[in-house]
Design an enzyme around this catalytic site. Structure first.
Site, PDB file in Angstrom:
ATOM      1  NE  ARG A  50      -1.537  -1.384   3.971  1.00 54.92           N
ATOM      2  CZ  ARG A  50      -2.328  -1.874   4.914  1.00 54.92           C
ATOM      3  NH1 ARG A  50      -2.799  -0.886   5.937  1.00 54.92           N
ATOM      4  NH2 ARG A  50      -2.638  -3.154   4.860  1.00 54.92           N
ATOM      5  CG  ASP A  52       1.327   5.964   4.102  1.00 48.47           C
ATOM      6  OD1 ASP A  52       0.502   5.134   4.217  1.00 48.47           O
ATOM      7  OD2 ASP A  52       2.144   6.298   4.654  1.00 48.47           O
ATOM      8  NE  ARG A 197       6.163  10.116   3.895  1.00 44.96           N
ATOM      9  CZ  ARG A 197       4.853  10.379   4.531  1.00 44.96           C
ATOM     10  NH1 ARG A 197       4.031   9.268   4.435  1.00 44.96           N
ATOM     11  NH2 ARG A 197       4.639  11.476   5.305  1.00 44.96           N
TER      12      ARG A 197
END
Length: 250
Positions: A50, A52, A197
């Protein structure tokens, strides 16, 4: 019954991420609705993972099963006619019914882009993180080298990450300067929530002189999320490719 694998490119700016959720429109929802129109029945996509809200993809992989015997081009060219401009099917291929996009993946390549210039760029604002002060790319490269290998990445994940283990293996982490952009490429067998990130935010701190490159091994060993860098903004992140072992399609 047949299984079809899709390689999907998308600009995640306008979406609440990949996965279906009740409080906003997602990439998965839009593609499933387009497939339902094409096939005349509901279809459930299973993905390699997935992304974000705001994160992009060049090579997200998903698959679905159907009894319809449409030509493969229907799931690329045809499906693209039903999708909005910010989502596109790059490839469609028939795969074994046993294919599992998540479990069968052996690696992923993520890219994080930092726009490192004095002035903001309207054309880069949705695909990069704008940092003004000049970054020390040499120090960032040194810091990046410490992430390679198998480590406990507890200090480099979201606070709400629910992974059972925080140990992951990274095959390569590179930092390159391309014009006004600093490109961070991360290849690994698997990732924790927000892991790339946080790595990007930590490397940026090194490039800004806020953190020593040699501090990375201690951060990995300590497991303290508060000690590592910030979580870099989502728009700079792109899932470039998901890797699989070769298989023979029927």
């Amino acid at each position: 019954m047949r299984a079809v694998k899709l390689v999907i490119e998308y600009d995640g700016t306008s979406y609440c991420g990949w996965q279906l959720q009740p409080n906003g429109i997602t990439i998965q929802q839009v593609i499933e609705e387009a497939l339902a129109k094409m096939l005349g029945q509901a279809v459930r996509l299973h993905s390699s993972g997935r992304t974000d809200a705001g994160v992009h993809a060049l090579g997200m992989v998903a698959s679905f099963k159907t009894a319809k015997e449409l030509p493969l081009r229907a799931y690329s060219d045809g499906l693209n006619c039903l999708l909005p401009p910010d989502i596109a099917i790059r490839e469609a291929a028939e795969v074994p019914l046993s294919f599992n996009p998540r479990a069968d993946a052996i690696g992923k390549h993520y890219r994080y882009t930092i726009y490192n210039a004095k002035r903001r760029s309207p054309l880069m604002r949705l695909t990069s993180w704008h940092l003004r002060g000049e970054l020390d790319v040499g120090q960032m490269r040194e810091a990046a080298s410490y992430f390679v290998g198998e480590h406990d990445f507890a200090a480099f994940r979201a606070s709400n990450c629910v992974a059972k283990t925080t140990v992951r293996r990274l095959f390569a982490v590179s930092v390159a300067k391309e014009g006004d952009s600093v490109i961070i490429d991360v290849h690994g067998s698997g990732f924790l929530k927000n892991m790339v990130r946080v790595i990007a935010g930590t490397l940026a701190a090194v490039g800004q002189g806020k953190l020593d490159a040699g501090a990375i091994p201690g951060l990995l060993a300590g497991g303290d999320r508060a000690a590592s860098g910030i979580t870099a903004p989502p728009q700079g992140l792109c899932l470039m490719e998901v890797f699989y072992r070769p298989f023979i399609s029927r």
